[in-house]
Design a protein around this motif. Sequence first.
Motif, PDB file in Angstrom:
ATOM      1  N   PRO A  86       3.345  11.362  21.390  1.00  0.00           N
ATOM      2  CA  PRO A  86       3.944  12.622  20.874  1.00  0.00           C
ATOM      3  C   PRO A  86       4.843  12.417  19.676  1.00  0.00           C
ATOM      4  CG  PRO A  86       5.005  11.946  22.912  1.00  0.00           C
ATOM      5  CD  PRO A  86       3.815  11.055  22.748  1.00  0.00           C
ATOM      6  N   LEU A  87       5.257  11.168  19.427  1.00  0.00           N
ATOM      7  CA  LEU A  87       6.138  10.898  18.286  1.00  0.00           C
ATOM      8  C   LEU A  87       5.364  10.852  16.971  1.00  0.00           C
ATOM      9  CD1 LEU A  87       9.079  10.192  17.491  1.00  0.00           C
ATOM     10  CD2 LEU A  87       8.457   7.780  17.785  1.00  0.00           C
ATOM     11  N   LEU A  88       4.068  10.524  17.049  1.00  0.00           N
ATOM     12  CA  LEU A  88       3.285  10.342  15.822  1.00  0.00           C
ATOM     13  C   LEU A  88       3.262  11.586  14.935  1.00  0.00           C
ATOM     14  CD1 LEU A  88       0.261   8.249  17.174  1.00  0.00           C
ATOM     15  CD2 LEU A  88       2.220   7.445  15.854  1.00  0.00           C
ATOM     16  N   PRO A  89       2.961  12.775  15.469  1.00  0.00           N
ATOM     17  CA  PRO A  89       2.967  13.957  14.576  1.00  0.00           C
ATOM     18  C   PRO A  89       4.329  14.220  13.953  1.00  0.00           C
ATOM     19  CG  PRO A  89       1.867  14.447  16.653  1.00  0.00           C
ATOM     20  CD  PRO A  89       2.550  13.129  16.842  1.00  0.00           C
ATOM     21  N   ALA A  90       5.397  13.988  14.730  1.00  0.00           N
ATOM     22  CA  ALA A  90       6.734  14.240  14.190  1.00  0.00           C
ATOM     23  C   ALA A  90       7.059  13.280  13.050  1.00  0.00           C
ATOM     24  CB  ALA A  90       7.767  14.105  15.309  1.00  0.00           C
ATOM     25  N   VAL A  91       6.711  12.013  13.214  1.00  0.00           N
ATOM     26  CA  VAL A  91       6.950  11.034  12.150  1.00  0.00           C
ATOM     27  C   VAL A  91       6.078  11.353  10.945  1.00  0.00           C
ATOM     28  CG1 VAL A  91       6.781   8.602  11.530  1.00  0.00           C
ATOM     29  CG2 VAL A  91       7.698   9.245  13.764  1.00  0.00           C
ATOM     30  N   TRP A  92       4.833  11.731  11.183  1.00  0.00           N
ATOM     31  CA  TRP A  92       3.926  12.079  10.079  1.00  0.00           C
ATOM     32  C   TRP A  92       4.512  13.197   9.223  1.00  0.00           C
ATOM     33  CZ3 TRP A  92      -0.738  10.385   8.127  1.00  0.00           C
ATOM     34  CH2 TRP A  92      -1.412  11.251   7.257  1.00  0.00           C
ATOM     35  N   VAL A 114      13.733   6.453  21.239  1.00  0.00           N
ATOM     36  CA  VAL A 114      12.975   5.614  20.311  1.00  0.00           C
ATOM     37  C   VAL A 114      13.882   5.254  19.143  1.00  0.00           C
ATOM     38  CG1 VAL A 114      10.969   5.460  18.819  1.00  0.00           C
ATOM     39  CG2 VAL A 114      10.815   6.693  20.977  1.00  0.00           C
ATOM     40  N   GLY A 115      14.087   3.976  18.907  1.00  0.00           N
ATOM     41  CA  GLY A 115      15.023   3.524  17.891  1.00  0.00           C
ATOM     42  C   GLY A 115      14.509   3.715  16.481  1.00  0.00           C
ATOM     43  N   ARG A 116      15.408   3.487  15.526  1.00  0.00           N
ATOM     44  CA  ARG A 116      15.056   3.631  14.119  1.00  0.00           C
ATOM     45  C   ARG A 116      13.975   2.646  13.706  1.00  0.00           C
ATOM     46  NH1 ARG A 116      20.146   3.582  11.146  1.00  0.00           N
ATOM     47  NH2 ARG A 116      20.068   1.313  11.065  1.00  0.00           N
ATOM     48  N   ALA A 117      13.997   1.450  14.288  1.00  0.00           N
ATOM     49  CA  ALA A 117      13.002   0.448  13.919  1.00  0.00           C
ATOM     50  C   ALA A 117      11.594   0.937  14.232  1.00  0.00           C
ATOM     51  CB  ALA A 117      13.286  -0.870  14.632  1.00  0.00           C
ATOM     52  N   VAL A 118      11.411   1.558  15.389  1.00  0.00           N
ATOM     53  CA  VAL A 118      10.086   2.057  15.769  1.00  0.00           C
ATOM     54  C   VAL A 118       9.654   3.178  14.836  1.00  0.00           C
ATOM     55  CG1 VAL A 118       8.758   3.179  17.593  1.00  0.00           C
ATOM     56  CG2 VAL A 118      10.387   1.368  18.164  1.00  0.00           C
ATOM     57  N   ARG A 119      10.567   4.084  14.547  1.00  0.00           N
ATOM     58  CA  ARG A 119      10.221   5.182  13.647  1.00  0.00           C
ATOM     59  C   ARG A 119       9.876   4.674  12.250  1.00  0.00           C
ATOM     60  NH1 ARG A 119      14.999   7.127  15.975  1.00  0.00           N
ATOM     61  NH2 ARG A 119      16.096   7.014  13.980  1.00  0.00           N
ATOM     62  N   THR A 120      10.600   3.654  11.791  1.00  0.00           N
ATOM     63  CA  THR A 120      10.315   3.088  10.474  1.00  0.00           C
ATOM     64  C   THR A 120       8.967   2.391  10.456  1.00  0.00           C
ATOM     65  OG1 THR A 120      12.675   2.784  10.027  1.00  0.00           O
ATOM     66  CG2 THR A 120      11.132   1.480   8.724  1.00  0.00           C
ATOM     67  N   VAL A 121       8.654   1.645  11.512  1.00  0.00           N
ATOM     68  CA  VAL A 121       7.358   0.964  11.582  1.00  0.00           C
ATOM     69  C   VAL A 121       6.222   1.987  11.579  1.00  0.00           C
ATOM     70  CG1 VAL A 121       5.870  -0.439  13.068  1.00  0.00           C
ATOM     71  CG2 VAL A 121       8.235  -1.127  12.660  1.00  0.00           C
ATOM     72  N   LEU A 122       6.407   3.097  12.283  1.00  0.00           N
ATOM     73  CA  LEU A 122       5.367   4.126  12.290  1.00  0.00           C
ATOM     74  C   LEU A 122       5.182   4.729  10.900  1.00  0.00           C
ATOM     75  CD1 LEU A 122       6.115   6.017  15.628  1.00  0.00           C
ATOM     76  CD2 LEU A 122       4.245   4.431  15.141  1.00  0.00           C
ATOM     77  N   ARG A 123       6.275   4.967  10.188  1.00  0.00           N
ATOM     78  CA  ARG A 123       6.161   5.477   8.815  1.00  0.00           C
ATOM     79  C   ARG A 123       5.356   4.507   7.950  1.00  0.00           C
ATOM     80  NH1 ARG A 123      10.606   8.913   6.424  1.00  0.00           N
ATOM     81  NH2 ARG A 123      11.454  10.101   8.146  1.00  0.00           N
ATOM     82  N   LEU A 124       5.721   3.233   8.035  1.00  0.00           N
ATOM     83  CA  LEU A 124       5.036   2.234   7.215  1.00  0.00           C
ATOM     84  C   LEU A 124       3.578   2.072   7.642  1.00  0.00           C
ATOM     85  CD1 LEU A 124       7.823  -0.477   6.870  1.00  0.00           C
ATOM     86  CD2 LEU A 124       7.202   1.352   5.281  1.00  0.00           C
ATOM     87  N   ALA A 125       3.292   2.262   8.923  1.00  0.00           N
ATOM     88  CA  ALA A 125       1.905   2.184   9.377  1.00  0.00           C
ATOM     89  C   ALA A 125       1.058   3.295   8.777  1.00  0.00           C
ATOM     90  CB  ALA A 125       1.859   2.251  10.906  1.00  0.00           C
ATOM     91  N   PHE A 126       1.679   4.453   8.552  1.00  0.00           N
ATOM     92  CA  PHE A 126       0.963   5.537   7.873  1.00  0.00           C
ATOM     93  C   PHE A 126       0.779   5.248   6.387  1.00  0.00           C
ATOM     94  CE2 PHE A 126       2.867   8.533  11.211  1.00  0.00           C
ATOM     95  CZ  PHE A 126       1.709   8.491  11.982  1.00  0.00           C
ATOM     96  N   ALA A 134       1.276   2.195   4.516  1.00  0.00           N
ATOM     97  CA  ALA A 134       0.794   0.907   4.004  1.00  0.00           C
ATOM     98  C   ALA A 134      -0.709   0.892   3.712  1.00  0.00           C
ATOM     99  CB  ALA A 134       1.163  -0.209   4.981  1.00  0.00           C
ATOM    100  N   PRO A 135      -1.586   1.374   4.603  1.00  0.00           N
ATOM    101  CA  PRO A 135      -3.019   1.361   4.265  1.00  0.00           C
ATOM    102  C   PRO A 135      -3.344   2.186   3.025  1.00  0.00           C
ATOM    103  CG  PRO A 135      -2.693   1.740   6.614  1.00  0.00           C
ATOM    104  CD  PRO A 135      -1.359   1.880   5.967  1.00  0.00           C
ATOM    105  N   LEU A 136      -2.687   3.335   2.891  1.00  0.00           N
ATOM    106  CA  LEU A 136      -2.923   4.164   1.712  1.00  0.00           C
ATOM    107  C   LEU A 136      -2.425   3.475   0.448  1.00  0.00           C
ATOM    108  CD1 LEU A 136      -1.895   7.642   3.175  1.00  0.00           C
ATOM    109  CD2 LEU A 136      -4.193   6.684   2.908  1.00  0.00           C
ATOM    110  N   ALA A 137      -1.292   2.771   0.553  1.00  0.00           N
ATOM    111  CA  ALA A 137      -0.772   2.042  -0.604  1.00  0.00           C
ATOM    112  C   ALA A 137      -1.727   0.926  -1.011  1.00  0.00           C
ATOM    113  CB  ALA A 137       0.604   1.464  -0.278  1.00  0.00           C
ATOM    114  N   ALA A 138      -2.326   0.247  -0.026  1.00  0.00           N
ATOM    115  CA  ALA A 138      -3.286  -0.815  -0.339  1.00  0.00           C
ATOM    116  C   ALA A 138      -4.525  -0.251  -1.030  1.00  0.00           C
ATOM    117  CB  ALA A 138      -3.668  -1.561   0.943  1.00  0.00           C
ATOM    118  N   LEU A 139      -5.023   0.876  -0.544  1.00  0.00           N
ATOM    119  CA  LEU A 139      -6.177   1.513  -1.193  1.00  0.00           C
ATOM    120  C   LEU A 139      -5.823   1.957  -2.602  1.00  0.00           C
ATOM    121  CD1 LEU A 139      -7.607   3.648   1.756  1.00  0.00           C
ATOM    122  CD2 LEU A 139      -8.617   1.584   0.753  1.00  0.00           C
TER     123      LEU A 139
END
Length: 212
Positions: free
Chosen positions: A4-10, A76-88, A90-95
Amino acid sequence: MLRPLLPAVWRTVPWRVLAAAGAAGLLLAGSTRIPDGEPGAGLGLFVLRMTALVGAFGLAFVLDDPARNTSTGTPVGRAVRTVLRLAFVAPLAALWWTAVLLLLPAATRPPTAPVTLQAAGTAVAALALATVAVRFTDRAEVGRSTAAWLTAVALLVTVVPDRWGLLAAPDDPWWQAAQIRWAVVLCAALVACALWTPEPLVRRRPIPVRTG
């Protein structure tokens, strides 16, 4: 808990800023195809460095979180939220970077591995500056100040002689030494992100931000 955190972070990722920076970078890289004749590799290296900097300006806003002051008490700590942001992101940045490299004509394109190392160092340095701003201030949006600091660092890099700096050209005798320095920058920025992304165990009073 994460699903449930994924849509909010997105929704909190600054997609408009990232899209604007990405579009500007693609236009900058594509400008090398406008002249009738292919420009030299020196110009290609300059364009790629400027494109990487433009992309880094976009990444400076990745940690902006308008809901920061209301989410500090979540399980859910800031580290987890930050990792989720970067997971969204990073792949787009590589492309995006792959597309930037392909936009340059072959004769204009410098060695891709070293220039990709430089782009990665620039990008992670921007994230490290944003991480420091989040850790040591109470600002919900740190992108503007991070972009200002990134500009200052970029200007400082340009005045350092190539012999000891980061902007050597491939035909310079200190090109390899510059790549080692870029690797050090990348590693140092990664360490800074790892150290200062989590909330401190003992919460410190953040540096107040004056308004008005």
